[in-house]
Design a protein around this motif. Structure first.
Motif, PDB file in Angstrom:
ATOM      1  N   PHE A 173      -2.976   0.574  -3.976  1.00  0.00           N
ATOM      2  CA  PHE A 173      -2.399  -0.518  -3.729  1.00  0.00           C
ATOM      3  C   PHE A 173      -1.573  -1.141  -5.096  1.00  0.00           C
ATOM      4  CE2 PHE A 173      -5.695  -0.617  -0.736  1.00  0.00           C
ATOM      5  CZ  PHE A 173      -4.977  -1.083   0.560  1.00  0.00           C
TER       6      PHE A 173
ATOM      7  N   THR B 145      -6.065   4.864  -0.344  1.00  0.00           N
ATOM      8  CA  THR B 145      -4.685   4.241  -0.425  1.00  0.00           C
ATOM      9  C   THR B 145      -4.773   3.714  -1.983  1.00  0.00           C
ATOM     10  OG1 THR B 145      -4.946   3.691   1.976  1.00  0.00           O
ATOM     11  CG2 THR B 145      -3.309   2.325   0.659  1.00  0.00           C
TER      12      THR B 145
ATOM     13  N   PRO C 133       0.894  -1.007   0.109  1.00  0.00           N
ATOM     14  CA  PRO C 133      -0.131   0.110   0.075  1.00  0.00           C
ATOM     15  C   PRO C 133       0.880   1.301   0.091  1.00  0.00           C
ATOM     16  CG  PRO C 133       0.146  -0.933   2.186  1.00  0.00           C
ATOM     17  CD  PRO C 133       0.976  -1.711   1.171  1.00  0.00           C
TER      18      PRO C 133
END
Length: 183
Positions: free
Chosen positions: A166, A164, A118
């Motif tokens: 990824f 976030t 992340p």
């Protein structure tokens, strides 16, 4: 205990935060091996922060405790049929990761990519600047956000809180599939 086991599809679970240093005893092997898995566990019993990476890697956690670490729905619908063995390896013998929504595990070159981790926007711009455009595409097409709101969302990416990014790495080319997740 020296060195973690190798995970083809999650090569650095310490850096991603899915494995941490711990003196916890593994629920599978009964040993305190210096590290514990902190990612999701899909099982009938509570196994959070209770398994060592070695029991994940050798499949004993899956076999003995009927646990998987990535949801079967995480994979691309168009993933090649040959990727079934890779998907089983990821679900049963690879550390997963916590996401804000159900995790996704993209493919590249007909195989699931390896999870890198992340990341927030500062880390993306420093380490992976070429994927900023694909993250914007994820924001626009996957999340349905456009215009200035899409740019603000991109600029607000954080590693440890939503939203976030990824990031994954293809095992065959220089592709880096990535997506943005938010609450």
């Amino acid at each position: 205990m020296t060195g973690l086991p190798h995970f083809r599809y999650h090569p650095d679970p310490l850096a991603s935060g899915s494995v941490v240093i711990s003196d916890a005893t593994c629920e599978c092997c009964g040993e305190a091996r210096g590290h514990v898995y902190t990612g999701p566990c899909y099982a009938e019993t509570e196994l959070e922060d209770a398994l060592c990476p070695w029991c994940i890697a050798d499949g004993s956690a899956h076999e003995r405790l009927d646990v998987t670490f990535v949801d079967s729905e995480a994979f691309d619908d168009d993933a090649a049929e040959a990727a079934e063995a890779a998907q089983s390896c990821i679900m049963e013998r690879t550390p997963g990761f916590h996401a804000w929504q159900p995790e996704r595990w993209p493919s590249c070159c007909d195989e699931p990519a390896a999870f890198v981790g992340p990341f927030g926007i500062a880390e993306i711009r420093e380490r992976f600047p070429k994927i900023e455009g694909s993250l914007m595409t994820s924001i626009v097409y996957d999340l349905g956000v456009s215009g200035g709101a899409a740019q603000r969302l991109l600029d607000s990416l954080k590693r440890d809180e939503a939203p976030t990014a990824f990031v994954f790495r293809c095992l065959h080319c220089d592709g880096m599939p990535a997506y943005v997740d938010r609450m």
